[in-house]
Structures are given as structure tokens and as C-alpha cells.
Design an enzyme around this catalytic site. Structure first.
Site, PDB file in Angstrom:
ATOM      1  N   LYS A 168       0.844  -1.198   0.000  1.00  0.00           N
ATOM      2  CA  LYS A 168       0.000   0.000   0.000  1.00  0.00           C
ATOM      3  C   LYS A 168       0.879   1.248   0.000  1.00  0.00           C
ATOM      4  CE  LYS A 168      -1.787   2.849   2.916  1.00  0.00           C
ATOM      5  NZ  LYS A 168      -1.922   4.061   2.090  1.00  0.00           N
ATOM      6  N   GLU A 243      10.277   1.703  10.172  1.00  0.00           N
ATOM      7  CA  GLU A 243      11.255   2.763   9.885  1.00  0.00           C
ATOM      8  C   GLU A 243      10.507   4.079  10.043  1.00  0.00           C
ATOM      9  OE1 GLU A 243      13.212   5.498   8.747  1.00  0.00           O
ATOM     10  OE2 GLU A 243      12.941   4.849   6.669  1.00  0.00           O
ATOM     11  N   CYS A 277      13.592  11.152   5.786  1.00  0.00           N
ATOM     12  CA  CYS A 277      13.796  10.834   7.206  1.00  0.00           C
ATOM     13  C   CYS A 277      15.258  10.980   7.597  1.00  0.00           C
ATOM     14  CB  CYS A 277      13.267   9.444   7.516  1.00  0.00           C
ATOM     15  SG  CYS A 277      13.930   8.206   6.408  1.00  0.00           S
ATOM     16  N   GLU A 364      10.014  16.448  15.113  1.00  0.00           N
ATOM     17  CA  GLU A 364      10.195  16.283  13.663  1.00  0.00           C
ATOM     18  C   GLU A 364       9.276  17.231  12.901  1.00  0.00           C
ATOM     19  OE1 GLU A 364      10.836  12.645  10.590  1.00  0.00           O
ATOM     20  OE2 GLU A 364       8.905  12.653  11.612  1.00  0.00           O
TER      21      GLU A 364
HETATM   22  O1  TXE Z   1       2.581   9.708   7.565  1.00  0.00           O
HETATM   23  P1  TXE Z   1       1.868   8.360   7.933  1.00  0.00           P
HETATM   24  P2  TXE Z   1       1.907  11.132   7.345  1.00  0.00           P
HETATM   25  C1  TXE Z   1       6.552  11.766   9.344  1.00  0.00           C
HETATM   26  C2  TXE Z   1       6.622  13.245   9.120  1.00  0.00           C
HETATM   27  C3  TXE Z   1       5.226  13.585   8.784  1.00  0.00           C
HETATM   28  C4  TXE Z   1       4.474  12.655   9.692  1.00  0.00           C
HETATM   29  C5  TXE Z   1       3.078  12.342   9.271  1.00  0.00           C
HETATM   30  O2  TXE Z   1       6.965  13.886  10.313  1.00  0.00           O
HETATM   31  O3  TXE Z   1       4.928  14.923   9.037  1.00  0.00           O
HETATM   32  O4  TXE Z   1       5.229  11.485   9.668  1.00  0.00           O
HETATM   33  O5  TXE Z   1       3.053  12.037   7.903  1.00  0.00           O
HETATM   34  C6  TXE Z   1      -0.151   4.704   6.182  1.00  0.00           C
HETATM   35  N1  TXE Z   1      -2.350   1.638   9.626  1.00  0.00           N
HETATM   36  N2  TXE Z   1       6.933  10.970   8.192  1.00  0.00           N
HETATM   37  O6  TXE Z   1       0.704  11.329   8.175  1.00  0.00           O
HETATM   38  O7  TXE Z   1       0.445   8.570   8.248  1.00  0.00           O
HETATM   39  C7  TXE Z   1      -0.341   5.878   5.247  1.00  0.00           C
HETATM   40  O8  TXE Z   1      -1.476   5.686   4.437  1.00  0.00           O
HETATM   41  C8  TXE Z   1      -1.553   1.339   8.588  1.00  0.00           C
HETATM   42  C9  TXE Z   1       8.215  10.373   8.247  1.00  0.00           C
HETATM   43  O9  TXE Z   1       1.735  11.315   5.907  1.00  0.00           O
HETATM   44  O10 TXE Z   1       2.737   7.676   8.907  1.00  0.00           O
HETATM   45  C10 TXE Z   1       0.973   5.837   4.476  1.00  0.00           C
HETATM   46  O11 TXE Z   1       0.917   4.828   3.466  1.00  0.00           O
HETATM   47  N3  TXE Z   1      -1.049   2.261   7.768  1.00  0.00           N
HETATM   48  C11 TXE Z   1       8.415   9.385   7.197  1.00  0.00           C
HETATM   49  C12 TXE Z   1       1.984   5.426   5.554  1.00  0.00           C
HETATM   50  O12 TXE Z   1       1.199   4.842   6.592  1.00  0.00           O
HETATM   51  C13 TXE Z   1      -1.344   3.546   8.010  1.00  0.00           C
HETATM   52  C14 TXE Z   1       7.763   9.545   5.918  1.00  0.00           C
HETATM   53  C15 TXE Z   1       2.777   6.586   6.146  1.00  0.00           C
HETATM   54  O13 TXE Z   1       1.902   7.618   6.518  1.00  0.00           O
HETATM   55  C16 TXE Z   1      -2.158   3.922   9.102  1.00  0.00           C
HETATM   56  C17 TXE Z   1       6.447  10.140   6.023  1.00  0.00           C
HETATM   57  C18 TXE Z   1      -2.667   2.891   9.919  1.00  0.00           C
HETATM   58  N4  TXE Z   1      -3.450   3.146  10.979  1.00  0.00           N
HETATM   59  C19 TXE Z   1       6.108  10.855   7.135  1.00  0.00           C
HETATM   60  N5  TXE Z   1      -2.267   5.265   9.097  1.00  0.00           N
HETATM   61  C20 TXE Z   1       9.725   8.685   7.099  1.00  0.00           C
HETATM   62  N6  TXE Z   1      10.153   8.012   8.155  1.00  0.00           N
HETATM   63  O14 TXE Z   1      10.355   8.687   6.063  1.00  0.00           O
HETATM   64  C21 TXE Z   1      -1.551   5.728   8.055  1.00  0.00           C
HETATM   65  N7  TXE Z   1      -0.996   4.680   7.382  1.00  0.00           N
END
Ligand code: TXE
Length: 459
Positions: A168, A243, A277, A364
Site C-alpha cells: 500500500k 522505519e 527521514c 520532527e
Molecule cells: O505519515 P503516515 P503522514 C513523518 C513526518 C510527517 C508525519 C506524518 O513527520 O509529518 O510522519 O506524515 C499509512 N495503519 N513521516 O501522516 O500517516 C499511510 O497511508 C496502517 C516520516 O503522511 O505515517 C501511508 O501509506 N497504515 C516518514 C503510511 O502509513 C497507516 C515519511 C505513512 O503515513 C495507518 C512520512 C494505519 N493506521 C512521514 N495510518 C519517514 N520516516 O520517512 C496511516 N498509514
């Protein structure tokens, strides 16, 4: 307008319930995305495909990875175009970082798989044979910052080890995952081996994590989402690789070569609009070279090209941190405003004068915002670097003491006199709140397989 489809059991499927994919460049609607809520069909397809896929030899699966890499490479400009449209990043970043590295992920794991050696442990009277079996059906969930790159980083080793996949991508950036599905269909990858479903995280993402027949979850995303994923998956004893976020420090020691450090730290600060990240969002500089470093850093920043951030909503989050920095007593040395144009643009922003323990300097932000801090000794710099809840990456810039200082930083990965210099064989992952587990090379193959020991007594 692109119609993104789910890819299930080798078929492309649309849903009547869909949502818009919006370009961060100008907020135009670029695609319709299926709002999937249920993964039962995808799991059934994966379950029926997995035994035959798992029964292929490693060499045969390596050949499939090469076929995917070759087909992706032949359309590399198209990948860059789609990624740039979906994320807003400049074309050269989409081409050189995203598209190229996505091809490399498949090619690297194909080569790595061919060189994989069998493991045996000899006893005086018996031999232990380690057999790496597929896990079965695995779930891969990826974020929006490096869409195809981070997804292919999981897909390639999961396929190599004989698993079938439910993947996904982020709902904000579905285009290149959809493109990958088209590529796999075109080259005739066996149906059901790779299934890609689209939709919102709390709906289809959660359904993947909850599904009892998906036995491993590899997740890259935010730390707060990682907590939900862990809380859901752990009681089901799923294998879990997380991660998560980072708040990495770039340490510029007093003996740093500024010709290297200035462009290096700048790139770590703002590549991909600071939305990696591994980005160094805290710049720690020794007081003896602080003013010279900052003059050159701010000068070079003027010609550093960045795209918008990923969305209007994310821009609001980033801007709220710039406001917070002002309340916390910070001085904006550069940027801080929103340019007068459509899209999720923010000027690259550099803030000084904050405590290294302030919220702005420890939470962050994940955007083009860095805080800079002065230090007097290596010990102080190390203490500052280690003062956050995160521990993903970092960089040290020094002619003589880089490695020694790097070893004292509580992070999964530290670069010395370089940044984002990636060897795909090395462990990749974080400590503290930056995650659990390691991927990369042998670590990925370990995660995406069950190591089973067969102990044979000798006659
Ligand atoms: O990420 P999400 P978001 C950090 C960064 C950002 C914050 C939020 O600080 O501002 O996270 O970003 C899926 N069960 N990073 O909200 O939600 C979602 O659909 C399963 C750091 O956009 O964590 C997407 O595919 N999956 C980071 C994925 O999780 C779920 C990169 C990541 O989205 C879910 C991005 C659930 N309950 C954001 N809820 C890095 N480490 O590189 C959401 N998702």
C-alpha cells in the site's frame, strides 16, 4: 486525469468510491484513487500465488527482479515525470534519487540474491543447516516522500525471499506504485505475487496490519502511525519492521573542511524540501568556525533549488513550527515565508538562537526548516546530537575526529564527511523512537524470511 487502479491477482480493478490525488505544485487534481477498505480479495490472490512463487529457485526469482529493473529502466523518464508531478520535487531529484534508485533496488537485490551463501554451523558430531523459508503473505506500507524508492526497497527483497505481497503506497502519492503494477503486468510477473491496493492509511493500511493471514509488516512512515501499527500487529505476533521519523543532527567540528561541509550540510538540510527521514534538520557548528560556516551556508542556500512540500495540510504543519520557533525566541536567518504562488511552497528556512532542547529543535518538522546551534567542544556537540527522542541518522564533518565522534551518536546510521552515500548492503534503520529492526542487504533478507535450522547428526 490518471485513473489509479488496484492491482489484485494480476487484474486492474477500480472502485466506485474514490478520492482525488492533488498536485502540490498547483493544487490541481491529477488522478482519481480507489478508496479501498478491505484486503480480503488481495490476500486470497496472494495466498494462492505464494506456493508456486516460493517454490521457484532463488536464481529464478532474481531473474524476475532483473526483468522488473530492466522494464523500469527503459521507462525511467516516465517514472521521474510521474514522481515529480505527484510530489512536486524537481525533475532532477525525481530522476536521480527516486527513479534511478528504484531501478537499483531491484537490480541490487537480484545481484545480492545470486551471491547469497548458505549458512551452516558444524558441530563435532553434527551439521546445522540454516534454511531461509518464505514467510508467506507480507504487508508493505510506504510513505509519500520517496514513493517508489521506499516501496521498491521493500518489494524487491520480499519477492526475492519467495513471499507474496500486499503493498500500500501513500494515498498522497499513488502514481508510481500504479506504474510499477503496469510494468509487472507487462512483463508477465505471475499473477497474485504482487498486489497493490490504494486508499487511506486508517482504512486499507489498518486492514493490512489487522489481517491475520498477513504475517509480516514492513512499515515506513511517521512515529505516531508506527505506534498504531505496532500496537495492532504485536499481539498477533507478526514480524514487524518499523522505519519511523528522525530529527538528525549534522555536526560541523572545528577542523571541518568547509568546502565539503557547506554544500554537504546544505544538501542534508534541504534535499527533497527536507522531507527525507535522513535529512539533517539540526545543524550544530563549532563556535570557532560558526560565522564563516553560516555566511557560506546562507550564501549557497540562495541557489539551492527545492520543490514545494507534499500538501497544503503538511505546509500548515511546517508553518506552525516556524511560528513556534518565533515564540520560542528564534531568529529567522533566511526564509520563513510562503512565496506568492499557487501550490504548497515554503521558502527554505534557517533559524538560529533556539535552545537545542526547544520543541522546534527536537520535534520532527519534516520540511525545509533547519535550526542551527553553536557548540564549544566535541562532548557538547555529542550531547546536543543525542538529546532528542529520535535516533535515525546523522553526519559529522571533520578532517580528523569524524569516526570517533560518529560512534558516540545514538543513531542507526552516521555519515562522516558525506551524506546519503548509500551502500545497499549495510543495515538501515533507527534506534530510540526512530524505529525497530533493520533493512538493507542481509538484514532485509532476514526480515523477509523465516530462518529455520535443520540439525543433522552424523553417522
Ligand atoms: O505519515 P503516515 P503522514 C513523518 C513526518 C510527517 C508525519 C506524518 O513527520 O509529518 O510522519 O506524515 C499509512 N495503519 N513521516 O501522516 O500517516 C499511510 O497511508 C496502517 C516520516 O503522511 O505515517 C501511508 O501509506 N497504515 C516518514 C503510511 O502509513 C497507516 C515519511 C505513512 O503515513 C495507518 C512520512 C494505519 N493506521 C512521514 N495510518 C519517514 N520516516 O520517512 C496511516 N498509514
Amino acid at each position: 486525469m490518471i485513473q489509479v487502479e488496484n492491482y489484485i491477482g494480476g487484474k486492474f480493478v477500480t472502485l466506485s468510491d474514490d478520492f482525488d490525488d492533488i498536485s502540490p505544485l498547483d493544487f490541481s487534481i491529477i488522478a482519481k484513487v480507489p478508496r479501498t477498505k478491505n484486503v480480503d480479495g488481495a490476500v486470497e490472490a496472494a495466498k494462492s500465488a505464494q506456493p508456486d512463487w516460493g517454490a521457484l529457485s532463488i536464481e529464478q526469482r532474481c531473474d524476475w527482479l532483473d526483468k522488473i529493473a530492466n522494464e523500469l529502466e527503459s521507462q525511467i523518464e516516465e517514472i521521474a515525470r510521474l514522481e515529480s508531478m505527484d510530489t512536486g520535487k524537481p525533475h532532477h531529484v525525481a530522476l536521480n534519487v527516486d527513479a534511478n534508485r528504484s531501478v537499483n533496488n531491484f537490480r541490487f537485490f537480484a545481484d545480492f540474491g545470486r551471491k547469497m551463501e548458505s549458512q551452516t554451523f558444524q558441530m563435532p558430531d553434527a551439521t546445522n543447516y540454516v534454511v531461509r523459508k518464505p514467510i508467506g503473505v507480507v504487508g508493505l506500507i510506504s510513505p509519500w516522500n520517496l514513493p517508489l524508492y521506499l516501496l521498491s526497497w521493500k518489494i524487491a527483497p520480499a519477492l526475492l525471499m519467495g513471499n507474496a505481497i500486499i503493498a500500500k503506497p501513500s494515498e498522497i502519492t499513488p502514481l508510481t506504485a500504479h506504474f510499477l503494477a503496469k510494468v509487472c503486468s507487462k512483463i508477465g510477473l505471475p499473477e497474485g505475487v504482487l498486489n497493490i491496493v490504494h486508499g487511506y492509511g486508517p482504512e486499507v493500511g489498518q486492514a493490512i496490519v489487522e489481517h491475520p493471514e498477513i504475517r509480516a509488516i514492513s512499515f515506513t512512515g511517521g512515529t505516531s502511525t508506527g505506534k498504531i501499527v505496532a500496537a495492532t500487529a504485536a499481539p498477533m505476533f507478526k514480524k514487524l519492521s518499523l522505519e519511523l521519523g528522525g530529527k538528525n543532527a549534522s555536526l560541523v567540528l572545528d577542523d571541518a573542511d568547509l568546502d565539503l561541509a557547506v554544500p554537504g550540510v546544505l544538501r542534508a538540510s534541504f534535499l527533497n524540501s527536507g522531507q527525507i527521514c535522513l535529512c539533517g534538520s539540526r545543524v550544530l557548528v563549532h563556535s570557532a568556525i560558526y560565522y564563516e560556516f553560516m555566511d557560506r551556508y546562507l550564501e549557497e542556500l540562495k541557489s539551492f533549488e527545492i520543490g514545494p512540500v507534499i500538501s497544503d495540510e503538511h505546509r500548515s504543519k511546517v508553518l506552525s513550527y516556524i511560528e513556534l520557533a518565533k515564540q520560542e525566541g528564534g531568529t529567522i536567518l533566511s526564509g520563513g515565508s510562503v512565496p506568492d504562488k499557487q501550490g504548497a511552497w515554503i521558502e527554505p528556512t534557517v533559524i538560529s538562537g533556539l535552545s537545542h532542547e526547544s520543541r522546534t529543535a527536537t520535534e520532527e518538522i519534516f520540511g525545509p526548516v533547519v535550526t542551527v546551534h553553536k557548540f564549544e567542544s566535541d562532548e557538547e556537540a555529542i550531547k546536543m546530537a543525542n538529546c532528542t527522542q529520535y535516533g535515525l541518522a546523522g553526519s559529522v564533518w571533520s578532517k580528523g575526529r569524524g569516526r570517533e565522534v560518529a560512534e558516540q551518536i545514538e543513531s542507526g546510521m552516521v555519515w562522516v564527511n558525506t551524506w546519503l552515500h548509500r551502500d545497499l548492503r549495510v543495515p538501515f534503520g533507527g534506534v530510540k523512537d526512530s524505529g525497530v529492526g533493520r533493512e538493507g542487504g542481509m538484514w532485509s533478507l532476514g526480515f523477509f524470511s523465516e530462518a529455520v535450522n535443520i540439525c543433522v547428526m552424523e553417522d
